[in-house]
Write a protein that holds these residues in place. Structure first.
Motif, PDB file in Angstrom:
ATOM      1  N   THR A 189       0.832  -1.211  -0.112  1.00 23.78           N
ATOM      2  CA  THR A 189       0.122   0.018   0.038  1.00 23.78           C
ATOM      3  C   THR A 189       0.901   1.318  -0.016  1.00 23.78           C
ATOM      4  O   THR A 189       1.969   1.005   0.459  1.00 23.78           O
ATOM      5  N   SER A 190       0.405   2.237  -0.573  1.00 22.98           N
ATOM      6  CA  SER A 190       1.348   3.577  -0.676  1.00 22.98           C
ATOM      7  C   SER A 190       1.128   4.423   0.558  1.00 22.98           C
ATOM      8  O   SER A 190       1.912   5.401   0.586  1.00 22.98           O
ATOM      9  N   LYS A 191       0.162   4.042   1.361  1.00 21.05           N
ATOM     10  CA  LYS A 191       0.079   5.064   2.270  1.00 21.05           C
ATOM     11  C   LYS A 191      -0.609   4.307   3.657  1.00 21.05           C
ATOM     12  O   LYS A 191      -1.313   3.076   3.563  1.00 21.05           O
ATOM     13  N   VAL A 192      -0.684   5.015   4.796  1.00 19.03           N
ATOM     14  CA  VAL A 192      -1.305   4.612   6.161  1.00 19.03           C
ATOM     15  C   VAL A 192      -1.931   5.853   6.638  1.00 19.03           C
ATOM     16  O   VAL A 192      -1.274   6.817   6.749  1.00 19.03           O
ATOM     17  N   LYS A 193      -2.987   5.491   7.491  1.00 23.28           N
ATOM     18  CA  LYS A 193      -3.833   6.476   8.281  1.00 23.28           C
ATOM     19  C   LYS A 193      -3.167   6.476   9.731  1.00 23.28           C
ATOM     20  O   LYS A 193      -3.248   5.395  10.158  1.00 23.28           O
ATOM     21  N   ILE A 194      -2.756   7.559  10.355  1.00 18.71           N
ATOM     22  CA  ILE A 194      -2.451   7.475  11.871  1.00 18.71           C
ATOM     23  C   ILE A 194      -3.282   8.687  12.262  1.00 18.71           C
ATOM     24  O   ILE A 194      -3.817   9.705  11.844  1.00 18.71           O
ATOM     25  N   ALA A 195      -3.855   8.607  13.659  1.00 19.87           N
ATOM     26  CA  ALA A 195      -4.630   9.478  14.268  1.00 19.87           C
ATOM     27  C   ALA A 195      -4.493   9.504  15.718  1.00 19.87           C
ATOM     28  O   ALA A 195      -3.922   8.256  16.438  1.00 19.87           O
ATOM     29  N   ILE A 222       0.262   9.248   5.991  1.00 18.94           N
ATOM     30  CA  ILE A 222       1.651   9.246   5.609  1.00 18.94           C
ATOM     31  C   ILE A 222       1.859   8.103   4.667  1.00 18.94           C
ATOM     32  O   ILE A 222       1.202   6.780   4.629  1.00 18.94           O
ATOM     33  N   SER A 223       3.024   8.382   4.089  1.00 15.07           N
ATOM     34  CA  SER A 223       3.599   7.232   3.175  1.00 15.07           C
ATOM     35  C   SER A 223       3.863   5.938   3.908  1.00 15.07           C
ATOM     36  O   SER A 223       4.240   6.091   5.083  1.00 15.07           O
ATOM     37  N   THR A 224       3.942   4.708   3.315  1.00 11.96           N
ATOM     38  CA  THR A 224       4.363   3.618   3.949  1.00 11.96           C
ATOM     39  C   THR A 224       5.777   3.736   4.298  1.00 11.96           C
ATOM     40  O   THR A 224       6.209   3.044   5.496  1.00 11.96           O
ATOM     41  N   GLU A 225       6.466   4.030   3.533  1.00 14.36           N
ATOM     42  CA  GLU A 225       8.087   4.423   3.880  1.00 14.36           C
ATOM     43  C   GLU A 225       8.246   5.110   5.254  1.00 14.36           C
ATOM     44  O   GLU A 225       8.869   4.682   6.103  1.00 14.36           O
ATOM     45  N   LYS A 226       7.344   6.264   5.006  1.00 14.53           N
ATOM     46  CA  LYS A 226       7.571   7.003   6.507  1.00 14.53           C
ATOM     47  C   LYS A 226       6.911   6.358   7.728  1.00 14.53           C
ATOM     48  O   LYS A 226       7.671   6.345   8.597  1.00 14.53           O
ATOM     49  N   PHE A 227       5.966   5.577   7.480  1.00 14.32           N
ATOM     50  CA  PHE A 227       5.347   4.782   8.666  1.00 14.32           C
ATOM     51  C   PHE A 227       6.333   3.685   9.159  1.00 14.32           C
ATOM     52  O   PHE A 227       6.376   3.571  10.373  1.00 14.32           O
ATOM     53  N   LEU A 228       7.111   2.960   8.007  1.00 13.23           N
ATOM     54  CA  LEU A 228       7.771   1.980   8.614  1.00 13.23           C
ATOM     55  C   LEU A 228       9.020   2.741   9.289  1.00 13.23           C
ATOM     56  O   LEU A 228       9.728   2.060  10.349  1.00 13.23           O
ATOM     57  N   SER A 229       9.744   3.949   8.994  1.00 12.52           N
ATOM     58  CA  SER A 229      10.677   4.382   9.688  1.00 12.52           C
ATOM     59  C   SER A 229      10.362   4.896  11.022  1.00 12.52           C
ATOM     60  O   SER A 229      11.167   5.156  11.731  1.00 12.52           O
ATOM     61  N   ILE A 230       9.025   5.247  11.388  1.00  9.07           N
ATOM     62  CA  ILE A 230       8.600   5.767  12.694  1.00  9.07           C
ATOM     63  C   ILE A 230       8.279   4.511  13.536  1.00  9.07           C
ATOM     64  O   ILE A 230       8.016   4.919  14.855  1.00  9.07           O
ATOM     65  N   LEU A 231       8.006   3.636  12.986  1.00  9.01           N
ATOM     66  CA  LEU A 231       7.626   2.282  13.994  1.00  9.01           C
ATOM     67  C   LEU A 231       8.255   2.158  15.244  1.00  9.01           C
ATOM     68  O   LEU A 231       7.771   2.062  16.278  1.00  9.01           O
TER      69      LEU A 231
END
Length: 451
Positions: A15-21, A34-43
């Motif tokens: 997937t290209s994106k993830v929703k966070i809230a 946020i992009s999936t790449e960004k999401f993976l980097s902040i896990l």
């Protein structure tokens, strides 16, 4: 889900994106894609989020007296962390990945004003006493055949209800709006917000849903997500859903009742049930009940947070006005259901649909634990009409009165912490001050010609 499991999942489901809230003080989800790449980097390392969510109200108007943030701080980013246990997919957004998060202080400790962190703190106190808190929330809400544009164009007047008339528990009305009903039931289940029941409530276009019970934090997550999910699913059907506590003086209000019980540390035994007691209530349950009744005047804004909340809390409107409890009695503040070991619980009926679920559940649990810690004695149950039983006092009638009580309360400080109480009561005082500026329809009708 661990970070490794989530990485594997995203690899298998590109997937290209993830929703966070994150949830603000009013219970409104504030988030972004946020992009999936960004999401993976902040896990693992965490992320940040603009702390303006602590500095403005539900309408994005900045508080004038906020200490947590403001013009004096420059509205910096505040640390935040994602809770991977909240991972879900949003079925009405092509199964978009979604995760909830918490706010932190700059030293990495839990934020003192984050609603979800407050609930986690009080759950930890319950666990330290070897309790497992089990909760569930139910909601009533109105639905209109409108869109945000049409509602604004009409200035929120003469909106068209989804269905006409008063028709609670109607089989006909569920058939009339069956596509919406079906989507609510199925999408919410797929979104891991399972509901036990869904039906029409008395009132035009009014529905009620009971969310399945779970641990207290999961129950609050489900309740917060339920309110937003219902609104988003409604959009898909050209419907607007509102969780206002009272939309019309001539119609019933909308409750957000919270059901609760304490179980043992293993979650196997309901500690509220005692088969030998005349009411089938244990000492723990009685102290818990007494705690909520004692604390109610000190913490009411946690249950009734808006100006509109208090239009619901009037006599004869299916919402309580007195400091009472009773056995399966819907006219009192606390309704006790003690049918058996598996289902014995307390229902807090003061709470409106406009509530922030994290704060409502934190207040129920915190007040109940206060009663247990202080071994408070329980008054006798009210039988019959609870609206007539003023023997133990009544609930404050306005937001400002309730807020002043909380502001000056050592009980509230003990349960929630001084920093939270200071920030929260500031936001409720602000809410009152904003409403004082408005000229209402009632004033026009009463004064325009005659005065």
């Amino acid at each position: 889900m661990t970070s490794t499991e989530l990485k594997n999942y995203l690899s298998a489901h590109p997937t290209s994106k993830v929703k966070i809230a994150f949830t603000d003080i009013d219970g409104i989800l504030r988030g972004k894609y946020i992009s999936t790449e960004k999401f993976l980097s902040i896990l693992e390392k965490g992320t940040t989020f603009c702390d303006v969510v602590f500095g403005w109200d539900a309408a994005d108007v900045l508080y004038s007296q906020g200490k947590k943030t403001g013009w004096h701080t420059g509205f910096p980013d505040t640390p935040a962390q994602l809770d991977l246990s909240t991972f879900r997919q949003i079925p009405w957004e092509n199964n978009l990945p979604f995760v909830l998060g918490d706010f932190l202080e700059h030293d990495g400790k839990p934020s003192t004003v984050c609603p979800r962190q407050l609930l986690k703190k009080i759950i930890a106190e319950a666990q330290a006493l070897h309790f497992t808190p089990i909760f569930a929330q139910e909601f009533e809400w109105f639905n209109f055949a409108e869109t945000p544009d049409s509602a604004q164009d009409k200035h929120y007047k003469n909106l068209k209800p989804l269905s006409p008339g008063m028709f609670g528990y109607s089989v006909l009305r569920t058939t009339l709006n069956n596509p919406f009903f079906d989507d609510l039931f199925e999408h919410l289940k797929a979104f891991q917000v399972p509901i036990e029941g869904l039906h029409t409530e008395t009132g035009p276009g009014t529905y009620e849903a009971a969310i399945a019970h779970s641990g207290a934090l999961e129950a609050a997550d489900r309740a917060v997500l339920f309110k937003t999910a219902v609104k988003e699913i409604a959009y898909k059907h050209q419907i607007m859903a509102t969780f206002m506590a009272k939309i019309d003086e001539n119609l019933p209000g909308c409750g957000g009742h919270v059901h609760q019980s304490l179980w043992d540390a293993e979650g196997k035994t309901n500690l509220f049930y005692d088969a030998q007691d005349p009411y089938h209530l244990s000492k723990t349950a009685k102290h818990y009940l007494a705690g909520i009744l004692h604390c109610l005047p000190h913490i009411l804004p946690m249950f009734a947070p808006t100006i509109n909340s208090y239009k619901r809390l009037v006599e004869g409107a299916w919402a309580p006005t007195t400091l009472t409890w009773g056995l399966d009695n819907r006219t009192v503040a606390l309704r006790v259901l003690s049918a058996g070991a598996s289902s014995s619980r307390i229902e807090t009926r003061v709470i409106g649909a406009d509530v922030n679920p994290y704060l409502a559940i934190a207040a129920c649990l915190g007040a109940g634990l206060y009663g247990i810690k202080h071994e408070l004695d329980l008054q006798e149950p009210t039988t019959g009409n609870g609206y007539l039983d003023y023997s133990h006092g009544s609930i404050p009638h306005t937001l400002i009165d309730a807020t002043k009580n909380m502001q000056q309360s050592e009980v509230a400080n003990e349960i929630f912490g001084k920093e939270f109480v200071e920030h929260f009561t500031m936001t409720r005082t602000w809410e009152w001050q904003q409403h004082l500026k408005s000229v209402t329809d009632w004033e026009y009708k009463r004064y325009f010609e005659i005065i």
